[in-house]
Scaffold this motif. Structure first.
Motif, PDB file in Angstrom:
ATOM      1  N   GLN A  97       0.635  -1.161   0.157  1.00 35.25           N
ATOM      2  CA  GLN A  97      -0.233   0.128   0.049  1.00 35.25           C
ATOM      3  C   GLN A  97       1.101   1.411   0.286  1.00 35.25           C
ATOM      4  N   GLU A  98       1.845   1.264   0.546  1.00 40.12           N
ATOM      5  CA  GLU A  98       2.189   2.167   0.895  1.00 40.12           C
ATOM      6  C   GLU A  98       3.300   2.876  -0.583  1.00 40.12           C
ATOM      7  N   GLU A  99       3.523   1.753  -1.468  1.00 41.78           N
ATOM      8  CA  GLU A  99       4.358   2.025  -2.470  1.00 41.78           C
ATOM      9  C   GLU A  99       3.242   2.675  -4.176  1.00 41.78           C
ATOM     10  N   ALA A 100       2.087   1.925  -3.001  1.00 40.56           N
ATOM     11  CA  ALA A 100       0.582   2.653  -3.809  1.00 40.56           C
ATOM     12  C   ALA A 100       0.752   3.621  -3.534  1.00 40.56           C
ATOM     13  N   VAL A 101       0.648   4.338  -2.658  1.00 42.14           N
ATOM     14  CA  VAL A 101       0.409   5.811  -1.943  1.00 42.14           C
ATOM     15  C   VAL A 101       1.308   6.630  -3.366  1.00 42.14           C
ATOM     16  N   LYS A 102       2.721   6.914  -3.026  1.00 44.55           N
ATOM     17  CA  LYS A 102       3.380   7.021  -3.214  1.00 44.55           C
ATOM     18  C   LYS A 102       3.510   7.065  -5.027  1.00 44.55           C
ATOM     19  N   GLY A 103       2.953   6.177  -5.394  1.00 43.40           N
ATOM     20  CA  GLY A 103       2.503   6.055  -7.173  1.00 43.40           C
ATOM     21  C   GLY A 103       1.195   7.373  -7.025  1.00 43.40           C
ATOM     22  N   LEU A 104       0.257   7.704  -6.848  1.00 43.16           N
ATOM     23  CA  LEU A 104      -0.525   8.380  -5.978  1.00 43.16           C
ATOM     24  C   LEU A 104      -0.053   9.877  -5.930  1.00 43.16           C
ATOM     25  N   PHE A 105       1.031   9.633  -4.972  1.00 39.47           N
ATOM     26  CA  PHE A 105       1.781  10.748  -5.201  1.00 39.47           C
ATOM     27  C   PHE A 105       2.561  11.851  -6.028  1.00 39.47           C
ATOM     28  N   ALA A 106       2.989  10.331  -6.530  1.00 39.09           N
ATOM     29  CA  ALA A 106       3.950  10.654  -7.594  1.00 39.09           C
ATOM     30  C   ALA A 106       3.260  11.965  -9.074  1.00 39.09           C
ATOM     31  N   LEU A 107       2.044  10.471  -9.354  1.00 42.94           N
ATOM     32  CA  LEU A 107       0.948  11.416 -10.436  1.00 42.94           C
ATOM     33  C   LEU A 107       0.162  12.894 -10.167  1.00 42.94           C
ATOM     34  N   GLY A 108       0.127  12.729  -9.048  1.00 42.81           N
ATOM     35  CA  GLY A 108      -0.755  14.363  -8.926  1.00 42.81           C
ATOM     36  C   GLY A 108       0.981  15.536  -8.908  1.00 42.81           C
ATOM     37  N   GLU A 109       2.535  15.126  -8.548  1.00 36.25           N
ATOM     38  CA  GLU A 109       3.385  16.318  -9.286  1.00 36.25           C
ATOM     39  C   GLU A 109       3.637  16.020 -10.460  1.00 36.25           C
ATOM     40  N   ALA A 110       3.165  14.877 -11.155  1.00 34.10           N
ATOM     41  CA  ALA A 110       3.083  14.772 -12.696  1.00 34.10           C
ATOM     42  C   ALA A 110       2.381  15.668 -13.812  1.00 34.10           C
ATOM     43  N   TYR A 111       1.138  15.550 -12.828  1.00 34.75           N
ATOM     44  CA  TYR A 111      -0.014  16.211 -13.596  1.00 34.75           C
ATOM     45  C   TYR A 111      -0.775  17.119 -12.638  1.00 34.75           C
ATOM     46  N   PRO A 112      -0.042  18.403 -12.659  1.00 39.36           N
ATOM     47  CA  PRO A 112      -0.523  19.920 -11.993  1.00 39.36           C
ATOM     48  C   PRO A 112      -1.850  19.622 -12.212  1.00 39.36           C
ATOM     49  N   GLU A 113      -2.677  19.140 -13.127  1.00 38.52           N
ATOM     50  CA  GLU A 113      -4.476  19.383 -14.062  1.00 38.52           C
ATOM     51  C   GLU A 113      -4.851  18.511 -12.693  1.00 38.52           C
ATOM     52  N   LEU A 114      -4.215  17.403 -12.429  1.00 40.35           N
ATOM     53  CA  LEU A 114      -4.890  16.085 -11.316  1.00 40.35           C
ATOM     54  C   LEU A 114      -4.764  16.910 -10.660  1.00 40.35           C
ATOM     55  N   ARG A 115      -4.012  17.084  -9.390  1.00 39.83           N
ATOM     56  CA  ARG A 115      -3.224  17.461  -8.232  1.00 39.83           C
ATOM     57  C   ARG A 115      -4.248  18.521  -8.109  1.00 39.83           C
ATOM     58  N   SER A 116      -5.341  19.645  -9.021  1.00 41.34           N
ATOM     59  CA  SER A 116      -5.593  20.524  -9.139  1.00 41.34           C
ATOM     60  C   SER A 116      -7.101  19.855  -9.121  1.00 41.34           C
ATOM     61  N   ALA A 117      -7.727  18.833  -9.444  1.00 38.17           N
ATOM     62  CA  ALA A 117      -8.542  18.291  -8.664  1.00 38.17           C
ATOM     63  C   ALA A 117      -9.525  17.728  -7.480  1.00 38.17           C
ATOM     64  N   GLU A 118     -10.503  18.865  -7.656  1.00 34.50           N
ATOM     65  CA  GLU A 118     -10.882  18.136  -6.104  1.00 34.50           C
ATOM     66  C   GLU A 118     -11.157  16.805  -5.765  1.00 34.50           C
ATOM     67  N   LEU A 119     -11.586  15.628  -6.636  1.00 39.97           N
ATOM     68  CA  LEU A 119     -11.833  14.427  -6.614  1.00 39.97           C
ATOM     69  C   LEU A 119      -9.987  14.241  -5.657  1.00 39.97           C
ATOM     70  N   PHE A 120      -9.396  14.040  -6.644  1.00 42.66           N
ATOM     71  CA  PHE A 120      -7.693  13.628  -5.754  1.00 42.66           C
ATOM     72  C   PHE A 120      -7.260  14.731  -5.038  1.00 42.66           C
ATOM     73  N   ASN A 121      -7.552  15.588  -4.981  1.00 41.60           N
ATOM     74  CA  ASN A 121      -7.391  16.216  -3.176  1.00 41.60           C
ATOM     75  C   ASN A 121      -8.156  16.161  -1.979  1.00 41.60           C
ATOM     76  N   ASN A 122      -9.185  15.250  -2.300  1.00 39.67           N
ATOM     77  CA  ASN A 122     -10.239  14.973  -1.358  1.00 39.67           C
ATOM     78  C   ASN A 122      -9.557  13.523  -0.840  1.00 39.67           C
ATOM     79  N   LEU A 123      -9.321  13.280  -2.425  1.00 39.05           N
ATOM     80  CA  LEU A 123      -8.597  11.722  -2.194  1.00 39.05           C
ATOM     81  C   LEU A 123      -7.368  11.506  -1.008  1.00 39.05           C
ATOM     82  N   ILE A 124      -6.340  12.751  -1.295  1.00 43.80           N
ATOM     83  CA  ILE A 124      -4.843  12.808  -0.724  1.00 43.80           C
ATOM     84  C   ILE A 124      -5.484  12.564   1.146  1.00 43.80           C
ATOM     85  N   ASN A 125      -6.162  13.908   0.903  1.00 40.78           N
ATOM     86  CA  ASN A 125      -6.991  14.470   2.474  1.00 40.78           C
ATOM     87  C   ASN A 125      -6.971  12.898   3.016  1.00 40.78           C
ATOM     88  N   GLN A 126      -7.879  12.495   2.328  1.00 40.37           N
ATOM     89  CA  GLN A 126      -8.048  11.209   2.715  1.00 40.37           C
ATOM     90  C   GLN A 126      -7.007  10.099   3.262  1.00 40.37           C
TER      91      GLN A 126
END
Length: 189
Positions: A97-126
């Motif tokens: 799970q930690e590897e998966a979490v790191k991958g999701l964070f890395a996606l957020g870094e690579a895709y600014p439009e993803l990082r700005s999406a409300e669903l993604f921000n909610n996911l990161i907060n969760q």
């Protein structure tokens, strides 16, 4: 009273004290084992919740980053946590799970439009909230395992533990939380 009677009374008191100590120590070991089982169920719950959040993250990120197959492969390989999982199973699930979490964070870094999406921000907060809860559950388990291991290695309680065939337990491993915190800071969340 004769000396023989006094000696028998003293021996009887000593035997009763030894039996009392044995029963008390045995009960303490049993209580700690029950606390470990109880706290392990808390870790299972936290890992299941993180699994659910990661599956939500998979759905969200698939919409934004179709070509990031490594992240999605890690998410696909995640397994549900079995009921009454062992410490080894929990450690394995946690690492995956930690590897998966790191991958999701890395996606957020690579895709600014993803990082700005409300669903993604909610996911990161969760994920952040869930990671704190998981850490607390893991500390509770490891604290109880420490108590049990202390009984096992300390004399004279080690005698009782040996008679009950209680062996030392492994701890739930610590993740690199500082690395996750740094990722959080970089994403300005």
């Amino acid at each position: 009273m004769s000396t023989g009677t006094i000696v028998l009374i003293v021996i009887g008191v000593i035997v009763l004290l030894i039996i009392g100590w044995f029963v008390s120590t045995s009960n303490n070991i049993n209580r700690v084992k029950i606390k470990i089982e109880e706290s392990l169920s808390g870790v299972e719950i936290q890992l299941r919740q993180r699994y659910d959040v990661l599956m939500q993250g998979k759905k969200v990120t698939e919409q934004y980053a179709q070509h990031e197959q490594k992240v999605f492969e890690n998410l696909r390989r995640l397994n549900q946590i079995p009921d009454h999982a062992t410490v080894d199973q929990l450690n394995h699930a946690s690492m995956a799970q930690e590897e998966a979490v790191k991958g999701l964070f890395a996606l957020g870094e690579a895709y600014p439009e993803l990082r700005s999406a409300e669903l993604f921000n909610n996911l990161i907060n969760q994920l952040s909230d869930q990671s704190r809860q998981y850490s607390a559950s893991r500390r509770a388990v490891n604290g109880n395992i420490t108590k049990l291991n202390n009984y096992i290695v300390s004399f004279p309680s080690s005698i009782v533990a040996g008679m009950k065939a209680v062996t030392k337990m492994d701890y739930i491993h610590e993740e690199n939380l500082e690395q996750l915190k740094n990722i959080d800071m970089n994403m300005n969340l």
